[in-house]
Write a protein that holds these residues in place. Sequence first.
Motif, PDB file in Angstrom:
ATOM      1  N   ALA A 207      50.839  48.490  35.112  1.00  0.00           N
ATOM      2  CA  ALA A 207      49.698  47.854  34.457  1.00  0.00           C
ATOM      3  C   ALA A 207      49.548  46.405  34.903  1.00  0.00           C
ATOM      4  O   ALA A 207      48.421  45.924  35.112  1.00  0.00           O
ATOM      5  CB  ALA A 207      49.868  47.922  32.941  1.00  0.00           C
ATOM      6  N   LEU A 208      50.655  45.710  35.045  1.00  0.00           N
ATOM      7  CA  LEU A 208      50.595  44.309  35.455  1.00  0.00           C
ATOM      8  C   LEU A 208      50.215  44.194  36.939  1.00  0.00           C
ATOM      9  O   LEU A 208      49.424  43.327  37.313  1.00  0.00           O
ATOM     10  CB  LEU A 208      51.947  43.640  35.203  1.00  0.00           C
ATOM     11  N   ALA A 209      50.759  45.096  37.778  1.00  0.00           N
ATOM     12  CA  ALA A 209      50.444  45.055  39.195  1.00  0.00           C
ATOM     13  C   ALA A 209      49.001  45.433  39.462  1.00  0.00           C
ATOM     14  O   ALA A 209      48.374  44.947  40.416  1.00  0.00           O
ATOM     15  CB  ALA A 209      51.382  45.984  39.974  1.00  0.00           C
ATOM     16  N   GLY A 210      48.457  46.303  38.610  1.00  0.00           N
ATOM     17  CA  GLY A 210      47.098  46.776  38.823  1.00  0.00           C
ATOM     18  C   GLY A 210      46.024  45.821  38.395  1.00  0.00           C
ATOM     19  O   GLY A 210      44.842  46.028  38.695  1.00  0.00           O
ATOM     20  N   ARG A 211      46.401  44.765  37.675  1.00  0.00           N
ATOM     21  CA  ARG A 211      45.406  43.802  37.204  1.00  0.00           C
ATOM     22  C   ARG A 211      45.546  42.524  38.010  1.00  0.00           C
ATOM     23  O   ARG A 211      46.218  41.580  37.625  1.00  0.00           O
ATOM     24  CB  ARG A 211      45.625  43.517  35.699  1.00  0.00           C
TER      25      ARG A 211
END
Length: 214
Positions: A207-211
């Motif tokens: 989730a953090l990498a995708g944002r």
Amino acid sequence: MRIEGVISDFGGVLTTPLIQSFMAFQDVTGISGETLGRAMQRIADADGEHPLFELECGRISEADFLERMADELEPDLGHRPEMHRFSEIYFDALRPNEPMIELMRELRAGGLRMALLTNNVREWEPLWRSMLPVDEIFELVVDSAFVGCRKPEREIYEITLERFGLPAERCLFVDDIEANCHGATAVGLGAVHFRDNDQAIPEIRAALAGRTAA
């Protein structure tokens, strides 16, 4: 939108599952979780307010809660149960979830802002704070017992975001209770429903990498 902050639950995310603590209470006292639950529901039906929710919102004391529970349990059990050791037994069985704590420490070191949002009991604050490096990792703590509302009520997420100083879309919320995750997404937060470390840690990282930054 880039994620700038992570808002984590305490019990069941940064600790071992809470069911283990309730099972420990059952082992020591012989009072099952189901029996406790039925007693609380009867109190809620009679009083119009759920006693656990009232406790977690700081509207009744731990002592009053335990006294009311003992009153309700006595007819079922045939004796008056000793409830005063509840928190002692509960916390003796609770352990830090070290992989999740290390992840939170890593995220803080990586530049993310960190907040802790917990449904808890006012009298328990010294107990749970002693279990992990709260002030090292989290710049903000919002405890239901001190703000008068609890997850999944909308107000507690709004209080957290206001104090955090970040918009909902720039935060990721982590909780082991699905209803609390739904409450978070209702105000615009991204959410990861924690089930276990093997599932949640990769989901949080993804989730953090995708944002990425806009």
